[in-house]
Design a protein around this motif. Structure first.
Motif, PDB file in Angstrom:
ATOM      1  N   ILE A 146       0.851  -1.195   0.000  1.00 22.68           N
ATOM      2  CA  ILE A 146       0.000   0.000   0.000  1.00 22.68           C
ATOM      3  C   ILE A 146       0.884   1.242   0.000  1.00 22.68           C
ATOM      4  N   THR A 147       0.471   2.270  -0.741  1.00 23.02           N
ATOM      5  CA  THR A 147       1.198   3.539  -0.773  1.00 23.02           C
ATOM      6  C   THR A 147       0.311   4.651  -0.230  1.00 23.02           C
ATOM      7  N   ALA A 148       0.858   5.462   0.664  1.00 21.27           N
ATOM      8  CA  ALA A 148       0.209   6.682   1.145  1.00 21.27           C
ATOM      9  C   ALA A 148       1.094   7.849   0.737  1.00 21.27           C
ATOM     10  N   ALA A 149       0.632   8.661  -0.213  1.00 20.81           N
ATOM     11  CA  ALA A 149       1.492   9.675  -0.809  1.00 20.81           C
ATOM     12  C   ALA A 149       0.762  10.991  -0.997  1.00 20.81           C
ATOM     13  N   ASN A 150       1.543  12.079  -0.932  1.00 20.48           N
ATOM     14  CA  ASN A 150       1.087  13.435  -1.251  1.00 20.48           C
ATOM     15  C   ASN A 150      -0.110  13.886  -0.422  1.00 20.48           C
ATOM     16  N   ASN A 151      -0.058  13.553   0.853  1.00 19.38           N
ATOM     17  CA  ASN A 151      -1.068  14.041   1.787  1.00 19.38           C
ATOM     18  C   ASN A 151      -0.507  15.190   2.622  1.00 19.38           C
ATOM     19  N   LEU A 152      -1.393  16.060   3.064  1.00 19.17           N
ATOM     20  CA  LEU A 152      -1.085  17.072   4.064  1.00 19.17           C
ATOM     21  C   LEU A 152      -1.898  16.724   5.303  1.00 19.17           C
ATOM     22  N   ILE A 153      -1.218  16.357   6.370  1.00 22.12           N
ATOM     23  CA  ILE A 153      -1.879  15.943   7.606  1.00 22.12           C
ATOM     24  C   ILE A 153      -1.418  16.895   8.704  1.00 22.12           C
ATOM     25  N   HIS A 154      -2.368  17.573   9.341  1.00 17.86           N
ATOM     26  CA  HIS A 154      -1.974  18.608  10.294  1.00 17.86           C
ATOM     27  C   HIS A 154      -3.052  18.833  11.351  1.00 17.86           C
ATOM     28  N   ASP A 155      -2.632  19.401  12.468  1.00 15.51           N
ATOM     29  CA  ASP A 155      -3.528  19.817  13.552  1.00 15.51           C
ATOM     30  C   ASP A 155      -4.457  18.690  13.985  1.00 15.51           C
ATOM     31  N   ALA A 156      -3.831  17.577  14.357  1.00 17.66           N
ATOM     32  CA  ALA A 156      -4.589  16.398  14.785  1.00 17.66           C
ATOM     33  C   ALA A 156      -4.239  16.070  16.240  1.00 17.66           C
ATOM     34  N   PRO A 157      -5.207  15.527  16.981  1.00 17.05           N
ATOM     35  CA  PRO A 157      -4.939  15.224  18.389  1.00 17.05           C
ATOM     36  C   PRO A 157      -3.988  14.057  18.601  1.00 17.05           C
ATOM     37  N   HIS A 158      -3.927  13.126  17.619  1.00 18.73           N
ATOM     38  CA  HIS A 158      -3.124  11.912  17.816  1.00 18.73           C
ATOM     39  C   HIS A 158      -2.265  11.676  16.574  1.00 18.73           C
ATOM     40  N   CYS A 159      -1.903  10.454  16.302  1.00 21.99           N
ATOM     41  CA  CYS A 159      -0.967  10.120  15.227  1.00 21.99           C
ATOM     42  C   CYS A 159      -1.538  10.464  13.847  1.00 21.99           C
ATOM     43  N   ALA A 160      -0.644  10.801  12.923  1.00 22.89           N
ATOM     44  CA  ALA A 160      -1.060  11.020  11.538  1.00 22.89           C
ATOM     45  C   ALA A 160      -1.268   9.692  10.817  1.00 22.89           C
ATOM     46  N   ILE A 161      -0.293   8.780  10.936  1.00 22.83           N
ATOM     47  CA  ILE A 161      -0.341   7.502  10.215  1.00 22.83           C
ATOM     48  C   ILE A 161       0.085   6.384  11.161  1.00 22.83           C
ATOM     49  N   ASP A 162      -0.724   5.346  11.208  1.00 23.70           N
ATOM     50  CA  ASP A 162      -0.344   4.111  11.898  1.00 23.70           C
ATOM     51  C   ASP A 162      -0.343   3.007  10.849  1.00 23.70           C
ATOM     52  N   TYR A 163       0.676   2.148  10.869  1.00 20.07           N
ATOM     53  CA  TYR A 163       0.721   1.129   9.820  1.00 20.07           C
ATOM     54  C   TYR A 163       1.141  -0.226  10.357  1.00 20.07           C
ATOM     55  N   ARG A 164       0.699  -1.251   9.621  1.00 16.52           N
ATOM     56  CA  ARG A 164       1.057  -2.652   9.846  1.00 16.52           C
ATOM     57  C   ARG A 164       1.252  -3.295   8.469  1.00 16.52           C
ATOM     58  N   GLY A 165       1.988  -4.406   8.411  1.00 18.81           N
ATOM     59  CA  GLY A 165       2.126  -5.131   7.151  1.00 18.81           C
ATOM     60  C   GLY A 165       3.518  -5.029   6.574  1.00 18.81           C
ATOM     61  N   ASN A 166       3.618  -5.265   5.256  1.00 23.05           N
ATOM     62  CA  ASN A 166       4.922  -5.367   4.597  1.00 23.05           C
ATOM     63  C   ASN A 166       4.934  -4.639   3.266  1.00 23.05           C
ATOM     64  N   PHE A 167       6.100  -4.130   2.913  1.00 27.05           N
ATOM     65  CA  PHE A 167       6.344  -3.501   1.607  1.00 27.05           C
ATOM     66  C   PHE A 167       5.377  -2.349   1.332  1.00 27.05           C
ATOM     67  N   ASN A 168       4.973  -1.653   2.377  1.00 34.47           N
ATOM     68  CA  ASN A 168       4.184  -0.439   2.206  1.00 34.47           C
ATOM     69  C   ASN A 168       5.127   0.759   2.076  1.00 34.47           C
ATOM     70  N   VAL A 169       4.639   1.793   1.408  1.00 37.03           N
ATOM     71  CA  VAL A 169       5.453   2.994   1.180  1.00 37.03           C
ATOM     72  C   VAL A 169       4.669   4.210   1.659  1.00 37.03           C
ATOM     73  N   ILE A 170       5.313   5.000   2.497  1.00 35.60           N
ATOM     74  CA  ILE A 170       4.760   6.275   2.959  1.00 35.60           C
ATOM     75  C   ILE A 170       5.693   7.358   2.446  1.00 35.60           C
ATOM     76  N   GLU A 171       5.223   8.158   1.488  1.00 36.29           N
ATOM     77  CA  GLU A 171       6.143   9.071   0.816  1.00 36.29           C
ATOM     78  C   GLU A 171       5.471  10.375   0.412  1.00 36.29           C
ATOM     79  N   LEU A 172       6.286  11.422   0.326  1.00 35.04           N
ATOM     80  CA  LEU A 172       5.894  12.715  -0.238  1.00 35.04           C
ATOM     81  C   LEU A 172       4.738  13.366   0.523  1.00 35.04           C
ATOM     82  N   ASN A 173       4.653  13.087   1.812  1.00 32.29           N
ATOM     83  CA  ASN A 173       3.625  13.689   2.654  1.00 32.29           C
ATOM     84  C   ASN A 173       4.222  14.837   3.469  1.00 32.29           C
TER      85      ASN A 173
END
Length: 277
Positions: free
Chosen positions: A11-38
């Protein structure tokens, strides 16, 4: 609870703007996932012992990549109190086998990347600016936190066979993950290489008598106080071509800063003021 929750493979999570949140932006589990350009900023505003990006308690979570993201302005909820602290990337409770490459971390708290008991994590080619410890490695499994390491191991063997051919092919280092708890508790295989530290504290390898010196491989990182960027006040963190120390960081690979975050296309015709840096 999270802006993005990943649980799967590829899974890819890309080009997001995540801001002003009470807790975590991204939580992940699994393999060969990509979190990029955020771009991730001002999160964990009401949390403690949390990370803008978080994963924990399973040795089979591995092979994931966090690359080319811009993290900034992520702090503890109250720096005057003795909390556990928030981080930009939090590999809690023995998360292992990950790669953090080509990110920019600016204005953060005590520890930006917290490797809490994990192994085989590579921190390569990142830029840290005005932060606490860029990386902290904590051998938590010697002592009262040993049950979280055992839980991470048991979660792994319930899900996968690390000695099977497919897992040995992709993750050969896992054949050394055994139920010899004193051996498994040593944070082996972690690498901190080719990073640029600008007005930061030192890397913090928390000592323990059962962890040999040199267990964490640290090499070719440069610490400076100068400002090498085009326009740091306006979040333009491209390194200037005329920066005099550029020759000293010729190993630092270019980070595609202009591709990070939201972008205009046929679905988003124009970025609002709040969406622009």
């Amino acid at each position: 609870q999270f802006a993005i929750a990943i649980n799967g493979v590829g899974i890819t999570a890309a080009n997001n703007l995540i801001h002003d949140a009470p807790h975590c932006a991204i939580d992940y589990r699994g393999n060969f996932n990509v979190i990029e350009l955020n771009e991730i900023c001002r999160v964990c505003l009401e949390s403690d012992d949390a990370g803008a990006i978080n994963s924990d308690r399973d040795y089979s979570i591995r092979g994931n990549v966090i690359q080319y993201n811009y993290f900034h302005d992520i702090h503890d909820i109250s720096p005057d109190m003795q909390w556990l602290g928030n981080h930009m990337i939090y590999y809690d409770s023995c998360t292992s086998g990950e790669r953090i490459y080509g990110n920019i971390f600016r204005k953060g708290g005590r520890a930006i990347i917290n490797i809490n008991g994990g192994r085989d994590i590579a921190v390569i080619n990142n830029i840290f600016i005005d932060t606490g410890h860029p990386v902290e490695v904590n051998p938590i499994a010697f002592g009262p936190h040993r049950p979280v390491m055992i839980a991470a191991y048991n979660t792994m063997i319930k899900k996968i066979d690390p000695f099977s051919e497919v897992w040995k092919f992709h993750f050969p280092e896992m054949i050394h993950y055994t139920d010899n708890w004193d051996e498994l508790a040593i944070p082996k295989g972690n690498r901190i290489v080719d990073n640029l530290f600008i007005r930061t504290q030192d890397v913090n390898i928390r000592p323990h008598p059962q962890v040999p010196d040199g267990t964490v491989f640290i090499q070719n990182n440069l610490t400076i106080n100068e400002n090498p960027f085009v326009n740091i006040q306006n979040h333009d963190l491209r390194i200037r071509d005329d920066f005099p120390l550029l020759k000293k960081v010729n190993w630092l690979k270019k980070i595609p800063f202009d591709k990070i975050g939201l972008y205009e296309d046929r679905y988003r015709k124009e970025l609002s003021k709040s969406e622009k840096r």
